[in-house]
Every structure is written in structure tokens, then in C-alpha cells.
Design an enzyme around this catalytic site. Structure first.
Site, mmCIF file in Angstrom:
data_model
loop_
_atom_site.group_PDB
_atom_site.id
_atom_site.type_symbol
_atom_site.label_atom_id
_atom_site.label_comp_id
_atom_site.label_asym_id
_atom_site.label_seq_id
_atom_site.Cartn_x
_atom_site.Cartn_y
_atom_site.Cartn_z
ATOM 1 N N ASP A 34 87.742 -44.538 -51.711
ATOM 2 C CA ASP A 34 86.715 -44.973 -50.754
ATOM 3 C C ASP A 34 86.509 -46.477 -50.887
ATOM 4 O O ASP A 34 86.193 -46.968 -51.968
ATOM 5 C CB ASP A 34 85.412 -44.212 -51.058
ATOM 6 C CG ASP A 34 84.243 -44.708 -50.212
ATOM 7 O OD1 ASP A 34 84.491 -45.256 -49.115
ATOM 8 O OD2 ASP A 34 83.088 -44.546 -50.659
ATOM 9 N N ASN A 36 84.334 -48.392 -48.851
ATOM 10 C CA ASN A 36 83.077 -48.974 -48.357
ATOM 11 C C ASN A 36 81.824 -48.272 -48.869
ATOM 12 O O ASN A 36 80.730 -48.482 -48.341
ATOM 13 C CB ASN A 36 83.077 -48.999 -46.823
ATOM 14 C CG ASN A 36 83.147 -47.594 -46.242
ATOM 15 O OD1 ASN A 36 83.337 -46.628 -46.987
ATOM 16 N ND2 ASN A 36 82.990 -47.476 -44.946
ATOM 17 N N ASP A 38 80.695 -45.230 -48.695
ATOM 18 C CA ASP A 38 79.996 -44.129 -48.001
ATOM 19 C C ASP A 38 80.344 -42.770 -48.626
ATOM 20 O O ASP A 38 79.921 -41.725 -48.129
ATOM 21 C CB ASP A 38 80.295 -44.132 -46.493
ATOM 22 C CG ASP A 38 81.751 -43.814 -46.180
ATOM 23 O OD1 ASP A 38 82.559 -43.683 -47.131
ATOM 24 O OD2 ASP A 38 82.095 -43.707 -44.989
ATOM 25 N N ASP A 42 89.089 -43.498 -47.362
ATOM 26 C CA ASP A 42 89.416 -44.103 -46.069
ATOM 27 C C ASP A 42 90.717 -44.894 -46.154
ATOM 28 O O ASP A 42 91.315 -45.016 -47.233
ATOM 29 C CB ASP A 42 88.258 -44.993 -45.599
ATOM 30 C CG ASP A 42 87.767 -45.906 -46.715
ATOM 31 O OD1 ASP A 42 88.622 -46.591 -47.316
ATOM 32 O OD2 ASP A 42 86.548 -45.895 -47.024
ATOM 33 N N ASP A 111 100.337 -36.449 -40.113
ATOM 34 C CA ASP A 111 100.107 -35.026 -39.897
ATOM 35 C C ASP A 111 100.007 -34.804 -38.394
ATOM 36 O O ASP A 111 99.387 -35.584 -37.684
ATOM 37 C CB ASP A 111 98.797 -34.610 -40.576
ATOM 38 C CG ASP A 111 98.900 -33.257 -41.252
ATOM 39 O OD1 ASP A 111 99.176 -32.279 -40.538
ATOM 40 O OD2 ASP A 111 98.686 -33.188 -42.475
ATOM 41 N N ASP A 218 101.562 -29.260 -38.660
ATOM 42 C CA ASP A 218 100.615 -28.241 -39.090
ATOM 43 C C ASP A 218 100.881 -26.889 -38.401
ATOM 44 O O ASP A 218 100.973 -26.841 -37.169
ATOM 45 C CB ASP A 218 99.219 -28.754 -38.712
ATOM 46 C CG ASP A 218 98.105 -27.985 -39.368
ATOM 47 O OD1 ASP A 218 97.986 -28.064 -40.597
ATOM 48 O OD2 ASP A 218 97.343 -27.324 -38.637
ATOM 49 N N GLU A 277 105.225 -27.085 -41.250
ATOM 50 C CA GLU A 277 104.451 -26.174 -42.101
ATOM 51 C C GLU A 277 104.499 -24.801 -41.454
ATOM 52 O O GLU A 277 104.091 -24.645 -40.295
ATOM 53 C CB GLU A 277 103.002 -26.637 -42.241
ATOM 54 C CG GLU A 277 102.258 -25.808 -43.296
ATOM 55 C CD GLU A 277 100.778 -25.585 -43.018
ATOM 56 O OE1 GLU A 277 100.054 -25.227 -43.959
ATOM 57 O OE2 GLU A 277 100.331 -25.721 -41.858
ATOM 58 N N HIS A 350 96.748 -29.807 -50.263
ATOM 59 C CA HIS A 350 95.294 -29.748 -50.042
ATOM 60 C C HIS A 350 94.807 -28.332 -49.729
ATOM 61 O O HIS A 350 93.602 -28.133 -49.582
ATOM 62 C CB HIS A 350 94.927 -30.692 -48.898
ATOM 63 C CG HIS A 350 95.514 -30.233 -47.593
ATOM 64 N ND1 HIS A 350 96.879 -30.238 -47.346
ATOM 65 C CD2 HIS A 350 94.940 -29.727 -46.486
ATOM 66 C CE1 HIS A 350 97.092 -29.750 -46.144
ATOM 67 N NE2 HIS A 350 95.942 -29.432 -45.588
ATOM 68 N N ASP A 351 95.725 -27.375 -49.586
ATOM 69 C CA ASP A 351 95.334 -25.984 -49.313
ATOM 70 C C ASP A 351 95.526 -25.082 -50.532
ATOM 71 O O ASP A 351 95.293 -23.867 -50.441
ATOM 72 C CB ASP A 351 96.186 -25.398 -48.174
ATOM 73 C CG ASP A 351 95.960 -26.093 -46.850
ATOM 74 O OD1 ASP A 351 94.832 -26.559 -46.598
ATOM 75 O OD2 ASP A 351 96.930 -26.170 -46.064
HETATM 76 C C1 GLC Z 1 97.132 -25.953 -42.090
HETATM 77 C C2 GLC Z 1 96.451 -27.045 -42.889
HETATM 78 C C3 GLC Z 1 95.093 -26.571 -43.289
HETATM 79 C C4 GLC Z 1 94.303 -26.306 -42.033
HETATM 80 C C5 GLC Z 1 95.024 -25.339 -41.098
HETATM 81 C C6 GLC Z 1 94.442 -25.389 -39.720
HETATM 82 O O1 GLC Z 1 97.409 -24.829 -42.843
HETATM 83 O O2 GLC Z 1 97.248 -27.429 -43.970
HETATM 84 O O3 GLC Z 1 94.426 -27.486 -44.116
HETATM 85 O O4 GLC Z 1 93.042 -25.778 -42.369
HETATM 86 O O5 GLC Z 1 96.381 -25.631 -40.957
HETATM 87 O O6 GLC Z 1 94.731 -26.620 -39.118
HETATM 88 CA CA CA Z 2 84.688 -44.685 -46.918
#
Ligand code: GLC
Ligand code: CA
Length: 578
Positions: A34, A36, A38, A42, A111, A218, A277, A350-351
């Protein structure tokens, strides 16, 4: 990109694509850095950390969504594809990030979330406004189920959403329902409509013209649906039917991806990277998606190996990992894509839960097991992906109450399980602890100062208290750190053609403790053995490996094996050359 290594002359042209010797690093911008105060990461925060990425040696950065978004699903709900959300910065910041990466020899992959938009996207706002709106057909609108009164409970079919509740939302204005496989703020686009496809291709071309180097797409294998949208099988104990057979790799998926290639990538695809994905994709389908001759995508993310530690693919029903099952799965993919197509390799994103907590030992053997996991993954055949913080051995977070969580998937599940399924709060919290997505979304741990150096403000999600000893500042200059072990793995892929191009042979498939395989090219072989346990075990490999040269190990005092059978200490990794 690294120079061409000696010994690659024998490798056929098909196999020379640059991404075979590349390593990708995923940034989840909200949790990276981050700038700034908040409390939310970013673009300028990323720009400030480019030297860190360059030193690590990665070739490509995949950036999770930074487009304009109400942030219902942290940016996977896009309301404008051609602008940056103010929380992350501006288009100028994105251009600067791109220049900063390019000047350091790295590529940027964006993405691409085009199975659905946000319900606040102007396309959907128009679509929902009236049945005769020209964009009505850009989404999946349906009347109530035959013979039923309009309203909740009369959904057109029984499908459930991935984020709990029905996959349909009733819209009073026009008395119809729209399909949303994810949250109600993520309506599915109707790819059957050629105008939808043309609008998406235009947008993709706009980004490529701006200089980005490709896309991570995605849930791209959900875009073609069985247009009759039939009810799915409802298993006992479940509130909804499973619609996935009707949208996973649906009837027109290959046609759509080929068309996208033709309209967007053709002519400039050699320098780009495209990753689909694809939850639920089979090996057979993945061969078709990634065969270079078919012009679809370069590689797919498959989910088989991240489902082995749960009952019936249900992440809320975790079960202990069996190493033999993990090896059988990854081995099947290695074999299936050996001649045609290409694998992506990952332990986390991230999932998913944090790799070292999930597949290693994040207590006593955290550093050793994090390094061993790095070695095992990066020496498979395929393109490895590192998820931010994995290179530091970051762990899962011990969240307390449900109020500590931020992920819509967790919050919706908790509500549904406690209200409709009769589970107690404590039961639900215990079940979701190991595999929930917020484990991976706590901020990157930069140093031991307040909030781990992630922000000067109040972080949007808790910082893991173990940042006081697990952090980048402590690792970057320590040659024995997890970070520097990742660096060496990346270097090895760049410099040793057998890592990027060699054949893969799984060894000892029935061993519950040892992960062992061989990589080979004419004239060069590597043996990789790793101990997935807290106890010593012997890897029963051929006697030819006795005395073989040590390429790398994760114990500082490792040496070449002396007798037949290789004795491995807890979580020990050995890589030998023959
Ligand atoms: C993909 C992303 C996930 C998101 C989902 C809906 O699996 O990696 O984070 O919630 O699609 O977009
Ligand atoms: Ca920020």
C-alpha cells in the site's frame, strides 16, 4: 529473459517457446503493498517493489484485477474493463508499472474476467433496464420456472452459485431472473451473442496495444453453456443442484477460444502468454486447449491436485493429504501433456490456502518444507507460478471470529451453513479454517515493523502476527532463506535445459513419504527426491545414483548419496545430476 542455454540444440522447434523456461509471479494487488496509507495495496505500491521482483528473477508478473470494480469479489467483478479502480490507482500508474517491468526484462499479464461482469457494468445496467433493450441478450435472462409465480423460489433451474445461494437473481423491474454462477453482483455474460464476443475482443486488443503481454483468463472454460440450462443433480444434504456439467467446457468452448485467438492474438502470439483458468478441466481437454497447433491457449490452470485434500471436491470438508494421491494426480498431468500441450505448475494462488501450511509443515519445519515444496514444484515439467509471499514461506492465518474474514465466499457460506444447514458457528469456523481463501489474502510481510511494512494505515484484512519473524527484510540478504532458495530454483530453470525441456518420469508412486522423479534429455538427467514427512525415510532409487553430483539441497550440509537408497531427513530435498 535468460540466454539460450547450451544443449538445447536437440530440442525441437515446437518445444522452444520462451515460456517453457519462464517463471511467473502472481500479485494480488489488494494485499501486496500500500503506497498511500488507505490500508489497501495499489499499483504504486507494486512499482515500489519492482527491485524485489527483479532480484527474485521472475520473468512474468500476473496481476489480479485492478479494473474499476465495486469490489464485491475483490475486483473479479468488473464495472469498466478499460480503466483502473481508484483504489488501485490510474491508467498512468498502470503504464508506469508496465514500463518498470519491461525495463527490468519482465512481462505483465493481466487478469481477464469475461465469464461475467459486475452488475454495475454499463452493459448490465442497460441489459436489466427493459426486455427489449438491445443489450438484453448480452446476459442470461429467463422467466420463472414453468407454472410458478415470479419471485425468489421459482428460479428457472436448480443451480447453486459458487458463493452459496441460487445461481439466479430475480429482478423485479422485468419479472425475470439473471444467471450468476458467482455472486449476484457477477452476472454471467452470454457468449452465444456475437456482439458480446466482439466487444470483449476489442477490449483485449486495446490492452495488448497498450503494451501488456497477455492474459490469465478467469474461469474461461465456463463461457460456453448448454443453452437449455437443465436442472443439475442435487446430492442429499445439498441445497442446490450441480449445474457444472452444463457449463464446464461446454459445447462451443474450443470454438470460442479459437475465435478469440484469431481476433486478438494471431500474429503477435509468440511473445504473449495466455493462461486459461479452468476448474474441472480434464487432461484430455487440456491437451486440446494447449496443443500449440490448435491456437487456443498456452497453458491451463487445472484443479485436480488442489482437490485431493477434501471430500468430494468440497473445500469445506477438508481431509488429510495422502502423498500417493497427490503424486498420482500431478503424475497423470505430466504424462498426459508430455507430447502435446503444456502444464502450468502451482501450489497456491489467491483462491487457495498457503502452500507450506497445506502441503508442508508450517511449524518446526517451515523453512525446510517451504524450500522442499519449491524444489518439487519448480522441477516438474511446466511453467511454475509463485503466489506472492510463497517465496517467503508465508503461512495460513489463524483467524478468530467470522468478523475477521473478508472473502464473500467465506461470509456467504458461513451465513448459509449456520442459518439453513443447522451448523453451529464453531463447527463452520473449524471446517473452513484450513482451505478458505483469506488464508492467502493477508498482506505480504515486508518487514517486522507495524503492519509488516504493508501499510501505514489500517490494513483491510489482518496481518499475520508471524510477520515479526517471517518477512522479506529478514530473507533477501540471507543466502540460506526461503526467498534465496526460490531464486536458485528460478536460476536453475533459466540455465539448465533439462529443467525447462526434459522428459518427466515419476518414480516410487506407492511411497507415502517420498516424492521422487527424474527429468531427462539426451546426455543429462536429474533426480529429484523430497521427503514429505517429519521423520527420516529412505528413497529406494537405482544404485546408479550413488555418488551422483549434488545440484541443490535444502539442508546446508547435504552431499552426494553414499550407499544405495538415499536417506532423507525430515522434509529434505535432494537434486542430483547424472
Ligand atoms: C476465479 C478467481 C476467483 C473468483 C472467481 C470468480 O476462480 O480466481 O478469485 O472469485 O473466478 O471470478
Ligand atoms: Ca492504497
Amino acid at each position: 529473459m535468460s540466454a539460450e542455454a547450451p544443449g538445447t540444440a536437440e530440442i525441437g522447434n515446437q518445444q522452444r517457446e520462451w515460456f517453457r523456461s519462464a517463471v511467473v509471479y502472481q500479485i494480488y494487488p489488494r494485499s501486496f503493498a500500500d503506497s498511500n496509507g488507505d490500508g489497501i495495496g495499489d499499483l504504486r505500491g507494486i512499482i515500489g517493489r519492482l527491485d524485489y521482483l527483479e532480484k527474485l528473477g521472475v520473468d512474468v508478473v500476473w496481476l489480479s484485477p485492478v479494473y474499476t470494480s465495486p469490489q464485491d469479489d475483490n475486483g473479479y467483478d468488473i464495472s469498466n474493463y478499460q480503466d483502473i479502480d481508484p483504489v488501485f490507482g490510474s491508467l498512468e500508474d498502470l503504464d508506469e508499472l508496465l514500463r518498470g517491468l519491461h525495463s527490468r526484462g519482465m512481462k505483465l499479464v493481466m487478469d481477464l474476467v469475461v465469464n461475467h461482469t459486475s452488475d454495475e457494468h454499463s452493459w448490465f445496467v442497460e441489459s436489466r433496464s427493459a426486455k427489449d433493450n438491445p443489450k438484453r441478450d448480452w446476459y442470461w435472462w429467463r422467466p420463472p420456472r414453468e407454472g410458478r409465480p415470479p419471485g425468489p423460489g421459482s428460479e428457472p433451474n436448480n443451480w447453486g452459485s459458487a458463493f452459496s445461494g441460487p445461481a439466479w437473481e430475480y429482478d423485479e423491474a422485468t419479472g425475470e431472473y439473471y444467471l450468476h454462477l458467482f455472486s449476484r453482483k457477477q452476472p454471467d455474460l452470454n457468449w452465444e451473442n456475437p456482439q458480446v464476443r466482439a466487444a470483449i475482443y476489442d477490449m483485449m486488443n486495446w490492452w495488448l496495444d497498450r503494451g501488456v503481454d497477455g492474459f490469465r483468463m478467469d474461469v474461461i472454460n465456463f463461457i460456453s453453456k448448454d443453452t437449455s440450462l437443465p436442472d443439475g443433480v442435487r446430492t442429499p444434504g445439498m441445497l442446490y443442484g450441480d449445474g457444472s456439467p452444463y457449463y464446464i467446457c461446454g459445447p462451443r468452448i474450443h470454438e470460442f477460444l479459437k475465435e478469440m485467438h484469431e481476433e486478438v492474438f494471431a500474429g503477435r502470439d509468440k511473445e504473449l502468454l495466455t493462461v486459461g483458468e479452468m476448474p474441472g478441466v480434464t487432461v484430455q481437454d487440456a491437451v486440446l486447449f494447449t496443443d500449440p497447433a490448435r491456437n487456443e491457449v498456452d497453458m491451463v490452470f487445472q484443479f485436480e491436485h488442489v482437490a485431493v485434500d477434501q471430500e468430494a471436491g468440497n473445500k469445506w470438508r477438508p481431509k488429510p493429504l495422502k502423498l500417493t494421491e497427490l503424486k498420482a494426480s500431478l503424475g497423470r498431468w505430466q504424462a498426459g501433456l508430455a507430447d502435446r500441450g503444456w502444464n502450468s505448475l502451482y501450489w497456491g494462488n489467491h483462491d487457495q490456502a498457503r502452500a507450506v501450511s497445506r502441503f508442508g509443515n508450517d511449524g518446526k519445519y517451515r523453512e525446510l518444507s517451504a524450500k522442499m515444496l519449491a524444489g518439487i514444484l519448480h522441477l516438474h515439467r511446466g511453467t511454475p507460478f509463485i503466489y506472492q509471499g510463497e517465496e517467503l514461506g508465508m503461512t495460513n492465518m489463524a483467524f478468530g471470529a467470522i468478523s475477521d474474514y473478508r472473502d464473500i465466499e467465506v461470509l456467504n457460506h458461513h451465513r448459509e451453513a449456520t442459518t439453513h444447514l443447522g451448523h453451529t458457528d464453531a463447527e463452520v469456523l473449524a471446517a473452513l479454517a484450513p482451505l478458505n481463501r483469506d488464508n492467502a489474502r493477508t498482506p505480504v510481510q515486508w518487514d517486522a515493523t507495524r503492519h509488516a511494512g504493508f501499510t501505514t494505515g489500517a490494513p483491510w484484512i489482518v496481518v499475520n502476527p508471524n510477520a515479526n519473524h517471517i518477512n522479506a527484510a529478514a530473507q533477501v540478504d540471507d543466502s540460506d532463506s526461503v526467498y534465496n532458495f526460490y531464486r536458485r530454483m528460478i536460476e536453475l530453470r533459466h540455465s539448465d535445459p533439462v529443467v525447462a525441456h526434459g522428459d518427466f518420469t515419476m518414480l516410487l508412486p506407492d511411497d507415502e513419504h517420498i516424492y521422487a522423479f527424474m527429468r531427462s534429455l539426451p546426455g543429462r538427467k536429474l533426480l529429484v527426491v523430497g521427503n514429505f514427512s517429519d521423520a527420516e525415510h529412505t528413497a529406494d532409487v537405482d544404485a546408479e545414483w550413488t555418488g551422483a553430483a549434488l545440484v541443490i539441497g535444502n539442508y546446508p550440509d547435504a552431499g552426494p548419496p553414499t550407499g544405495t537408497g538415499i536417506r532423507l531427513r525430515p522434509w529434505e530435498l535432494l537434486v542430483l545430476a547424472g
